[in-house]
Design an enzyme around this catalytic site. Structure first.
Site, mmCIF file in Angstrom:
data_model
loop_
_atom_site.group_PDB
_atom_site.id
_atom_site.type_symbol
_atom_site.label_atom_id
_atom_site.label_comp_id
_atom_site.label_asym_id
_atom_site.label_seq_id
_atom_site.Cartn_x
_atom_site.Cartn_y
_atom_site.Cartn_z
ATOM 1 C CD GLU A 24 -4.649 -13.927 7.058
ATOM 2 O OE1 GLU A 24 -3.434 -13.670 6.977
ATOM 3 O OE2 GLU A 24 -5.176 -14.468 8.046
ATOM 4 C CE LYS B 256 -3.389 -7.869 6.219
ATOM 5 N NZ LYS B 256 -4.044 -8.911 5.438
ATOM 6 N NE ARG C 233 6.544 -5.486 5.052
ATOM 7 C CZ ARG C 233 5.451 -6.243 5.078
ATOM 8 N NH1 ARG C 233 5.474 -7.474 4.628
ATOM 9 N NH2 ARG C 233 4.317 -5.778 5.569
HETATM 10 P P1 ATP Z 1 0.626 -7.218 6.868
HETATM 11 O O1 ATP Z 1 2.111 -7.402 6.994
HETATM 12 O O2 ATP Z 1 0.212 -5.792 6.729
HETATM 13 O O3 ATP Z 1 -0.163 -7.951 7.881
HETATM 14 P P2 ATP Z 1 0.200 -9.303 5.077
HETATM 15 O O4 ATP Z 1 1.347 -9.688 4.239
HETATM 16 O O5 ATP Z 1 -0.126 -10.157 6.225
HETATM 17 O O6 ATP Z 1 0.317 -7.796 5.467
HETATM 18 P P3 ATP Z 1 -1.701 -10.127 3.162
HETATM 19 O O7 ATP Z 1 -3.140 -9.832 3.090
HETATM 20 O O8 ATP Z 1 -1.269 -11.509 3.407
HETATM 21 O O9 ATP Z 1 -1.098 -9.160 4.238
HETATM 22 O O10 ATP Z 1 -0.960 -9.536 1.892
HETATM 23 C C1 ATP Z 1 -1.402 -9.671 0.567
HETATM 24 C C2 ATP Z 1 -0.250 -9.400 -0.340
HETATM 25 O O11 ATP Z 1 0.227 -8.086 -0.151
HETATM 26 C C3 ATP Z 1 0.911 -10.331 -0.074
HETATM 27 O O12 ATP Z 1 1.377 -10.832 -1.314
HETATM 28 C C4 ATP Z 1 1.923 -9.486 0.602
HETATM 29 O O13 ATP Z 1 3.214 -9.899 0.308
HETATM 30 C C5 ATP Z 1 1.619 -8.097 0.027
HETATM 31 N N1 ATP Z 1 2.030 -7.049 0.960
HETATM 32 C C6 ATP Z 1 1.664 -6.897 2.243
HETATM 33 N N2 ATP Z 1 2.289 -5.852 2.822
HETATM 34 C C7 ATP Z 1 3.088 -5.323 1.855
HETATM 35 C C8 ATP Z 1 4.002 -4.215 1.815
HETATM 36 N N3 ATP Z 1 4.213 -3.448 2.884
HETATM 37 N N4 ATP Z 1 4.639 -3.958 0.650
HETATM 38 C C9 ATP Z 1 4.421 -4.728 -0.428
HETATM 39 N N5 ATP Z 1 3.585 -5.773 -0.456
HETATM 40 C C10 ATP Z 1 2.918 -6.076 0.665
HETATM 41 MG MG MG Z 2 0.049 -12.383 5.257
#
Ligand code: ATP
Ligand code: MG
Length: 567
Positions: free
Chosen positions: A45, A281, A271
Site C-alpha cells: 500500500e 508503517k 511476519r
Molecule cells: P505495516 O504493518 O508495516 O503497516 P502493511 O502490511 O500495512 O505493513 P503493506 O504495504 O500492506 O503494509 O504490505 C505489503 C506486503 O508486505 C503485504 O503482503 C504484507 O503482508 C507484507 N508485510 C508487511 N509487513 C511485513 C512484515 N513485518 N514481515 C513480512 N511481511 C510483511
Molecule cells: Mg496493509
C-alpha cells in the site's frame, strides 16, 4: 565463518528447491498440475516507505517466482486515496529494484481495476449477496456482535435488489456524503469469523486519488480489492502475513461468488519481527511525523531507504531473509542475526581504509622535519584484485585517543608511556613523553620511531603486541562521523504499550573532529568501507567534498569490551 562470494544481483543467489513450507506447497501444486506456472505478487500500500518486513515479503514473492520459472507482479494496493502519495510509489519502486528484483512489465495498481470491481459489486447485489446499509458506523459496529455473541441484522439487510442497485449507483454518482452509506456483503451474521459478518465492500470517500483523480467517490475495501485483483492478474499463490489468515474465508467466498477469470489461493506466513526495531508503517510514520528521526531515510530507520543510506548492502538483506526462513508462527528475530549478515557481507566486499574518529596527536621526534615517506597499504586482505594504495607518513600523525592510556591496566597492550606499538603499514613507535594542557588532559604524545622497522616489523624480530591505525597530519581530511545505535532500548518496543517511551536517547552520536585518509573522500555514497579496527562506514547522502560526513553502518566485534567484561 565462510567468506561469501560477492553477488550483486538477486538472480544469482543460488536456488535451493523446497526449503520451506511455501516452496513445498508450490512444488506440489506444480507436480499435481493444480497450476500451470507460478504467478505471485508483492502488493504494497503506497502509504509509507518499505521496511525490512517488506523485504521478507519481496524476497519471498520475487524469489519463488524466479526459482520456479514464474513471474512476480508489483501491485500497488492503492484503494485508500487519503493516505497514499506519489512519493511513496516512487520510493517503493526504487527500493524493490535496489533490493535486486525486477517486475519487468508487470506493474499494476488496484485502481486499474476499479471499474471491474464496481461491476462485480453490482453482480453481488443482483445475486442478492450484497446490500446498501445506511446504519451509522457506531451502531453497525455494535450490531456486529462479539466473539461470543452473534451479530444482528440491520434494518436495511433485506432491501430489495432494485433499491440496492439504485442506491449503490447513486453512491457512485456522488449523491451522498462520506460515511452516509456502505455496501456490505450478505454472508452470515452468526459466523464465528467476524470477517464473514456482512463485511463492508465499499465506502463513500470524496477524495481525489493519485491515479484516478476525481473519477470515484466510492472506494473498495482491502478485502473486496485484494483477492479479485489477484484473480484478474492470474496470480496463483497469494502470499501474505498471518494476520490475513482470518480474512481467507472472505477471500475465498468472494472468489467463489464472482465470475472471476482465475482462482488464486492465499497462503500465510509469519511476519518479520526484529529485536529493538519497530516494523509497522503506522509507527514508522509517527517517528517521522514527530521528528524523532530526520526522515524515512534516516540511517536509524529499518526502512530500505534508511538501510541503504546507512551502507547496508542489499545482498546482506537477502541473505538475512534467507537465513531466518519462512515460519508459520510469528516470533521475534534476534537483531544479532541481521547484524551478522551485514558484517559477513561487508567483511567480504568492503575495502579497508584508515580513519581516526577521536584524534590524539602523535609527534615523532626523530623523524626529520619536512620529510615524508610513502607506504603501501593493502585495500583488502582477502582480495588481491582490490589492489593497494599509497599512504603518506610524516613527523606528525594522529592516532585514536582510546588507543592510549597513561596508566594502563593489565591486558591493555596499546600505547602508554614507554610502550612500543606498531603503526599499521608503517613503523614501530615508542611513547616517550605525554604532553598535557592546563586542565590536565592529554593533548599530545611525543614518540620516537625505529627507522629500521619500515613496513611494521623490527629487523631483530622483537615482538610488539598492538597494531594501531593512524592518519598522517599533512594529508588527513576532516570529517564528521555519525555513530548509530538502535532506535529503541527495549527488545520489543511495541510489546509494552507506548513505543515512544522506549526510544533510545543515545541512538545517534555525532563526532565532528574525525580525520580520515584522503582516499576516503572519493568513495561512492552509500558504499561501505571498513575503517580498520572500527567498523564499516559509508559516505552519507549529505556529505560534500568540503564537508565529509560518514555513517557507521555497523561496528566490528569489540574484543576489548569482551576482555573488560571478562576481567
Ligand atoms: P505495516 O504493518 O508495516 O503497516 P502493511 O502490511 O500495512 O505493513 P503493506 O504495504 O500492506 O503494509 O504490505 C505489503 C506486503 O508486505 C503485504 O503482503 C504484507 O503482508 C507484507 N508485510 C508487511 N509487513 C511485513 C512484515 N513485518 N514481515 C513480512 N511481511 C510483511
Ligand atoms: Mg496493509
Amino acid at each position: 565463518m565462510a567468506v561469501e562470494t560477492p553477488t550483486t544481483d538477486a538472480a544469482t543467489d543460488a536456488p535451493e528447491g523446497a526449503r520451506d513450507f511455501i516452496r513445498e506447497l508450490i512444488q506440489s501444486d506444480l507436480q499435481a498440475g493444480r497450476v500451470a506456472g507460478v504467478v505471485t505478487r508483492f502488493p504494497p500500500e503506497p502509504n509509507g516507505y518499505l521496511h525490512l518486513g517488506h523485504a521478507k515479503s519481496i524476497c519471498l514473492n520475487f524469489g519463488v517466482a524466479q526459482e520456479f520459472g514464474g513471474r512476480c507482479h508489483l501491485r500497488f494496493d492503492d484503494t485508500n486515496p487519503v493516505k497514499e502519495e506519489q512519493e511513496f510509489i516512487d520510493a517503493i519502486k526504487r527500493d524493490v529494484r535496489w533490493l535486486g528484483f525486477d517486475w519487468g512489465e508487470h506493474l499494476y495498481h488496484a485502481s486499474d481495476y476499479f471499474e471491474q470491481l464496481y461491476q462485480w459489486a453490482e453482480h453481488l447485489i443482483r445475486a442478492g449477496l450484497a446490500y446498501v446499509d445506511d446504519t451509522p458506523v457506531d451502531e453497525m459496529r455494535a450490531l456486529r456482535g462479539t466473539l461470543t455473541e452473534p451479530g444482528q441484522a440491520s434494518v436495511y439487510r433485506d432491501r430489495p435488489v432494485d433499491e440496492n442497485l439504485d442506491l449503490f449507483r447513486r453512491m457512485r454518482g456522488g449523491e451522498f456524503p462520506n460515511g452516509a452509506r456502505v455496501l456490505r456483503a450478505k454472508i452470515d451474521l452468526a459466523a464465528g469469523n467476524m470477517n464473514l459478518r456482512d463485511p463492508v465492500l465499499y465506502r463513500i470517500l470524496h477524495a481525489a486519488h493519485p491515479r484516478t483523480g476525481t473519477a470515484w467517490c466510492i472506494y473498495p475495501t482491502y478485502d473486496f480489492a485484494h483477492g479479485q485483483s489477484d484473480a484478474i492478474e492470474h496470480v496463483t499463490h497469494s502470499l501474505c502475513t498471518l494476520e490475513f489468515a482470518d480474512h481467507r474465508p472472505l477471500y475465498d467466498w468472494l472468489i467463489a461468488h464472482l465470475p472471476v477469470p482465475a482462482v488464486p489461493r492465499q497462503t500465510e506466513f509469519a511476519r518479520l519481527n526484529l529485536g529493538y526495531t519497530v516494523l509497522s508503517k503506522r509507527n514508522l510514520t509517527e517517528l517521522v511525523r514527530r521528528g524523532h528521526v530526520t526522515g524515512w531515510d534516516d540511517p536509524r530507520m529499518p526502512t530500505l531507504a534508511g538501510l541503504r543510506r546507512r551502507g547496508v548492502p542489499p545482498e546482506a538483506i537477502r541473505t538475512f531473509v534467507r537465513n531466518i526462513g519462512m515460519a508459520r508462527a510469528n516470533s521475534l528475530v534476534d537483531l544479532a542475526l541481521f547484524e551478522h549478515a551485514i558484517r559477513d557481507r561487508l567483511n567480504a566486499s568492503a575495502e579497508r581504509r584508515m580513519a581516526v574518529l577521536r584524534p590524539l596527536k602523535l609527534v615523532i621526534e626523530n623523524f626529520p622535519e619536512g620529510h615524508s615517506d610513502e607506504l603501501v597499504a593493502v585495500n583488502h586482505p582477502d582480495n588481491p584484485e582490490a589492489g593497494t594504495r599509497t599512504l603518506r607518513f610524516g613527523r606528525e600523525i594522529y592516532v585514536e585517543r582510546d588507543d592510549f592510556m597513561e596508566t594502563p591496566p593489565k591486558k591493555f597492550y596499546r600505547l602508554s608511556p614507554g610502550r612500543e606499538v606498531r603503526l599499521r603499514y608503517a613503523y614501530l613507535v615508542t611513547c616517550r613523553e605525554v604532553v598535557k594542557n592546563d586542565a590536565g588532559e592529554v593533548v599530545e604524545l611525543r614518540c620516537t620511531y625505529d627507522p629500521a622497522s619500515r613496513g611494521g616489523n623490527a629487523p631483530d624480530g622483537r615482538k610488539v603486541q598492538a597494531t594501531l591505525h593512524w592518519v598522517c597530519a599533512a594529508e588527513a581530511r576532516p570529517a564528521e562521523v555519525r555513530l548509530y545505535s538502535t532506535l529503541f532500548n527495549r527488545p520489543e518496543p511495541s510489546a509494552e504499550g507506548d513505543i515512544f517511551a522506549a526510544l533510545n536517547p543515545a541512538s545517534l552520536e555525532v563526532l565532528t573532529g574525525a580525520l580520515v585518509e584522503p582516499s576516503l573522500a572519493n568513495v561512492p555514497a552509500g558504499e561501505a568501507v571498513q575503517f580498520e579496527r572500527q567498523g564499516y562506514f559509508c559516505l552519507d547522502a549529505e556529505s560534500a567534498p568540503e564537508k565529509l560526513v560518514f555513517n557507521r553502518t555497523i561496528g566490528l566485534r569489540d574484543t576489548w569490551a569482551k576482555v573488560q567484561a571478562a576481567s
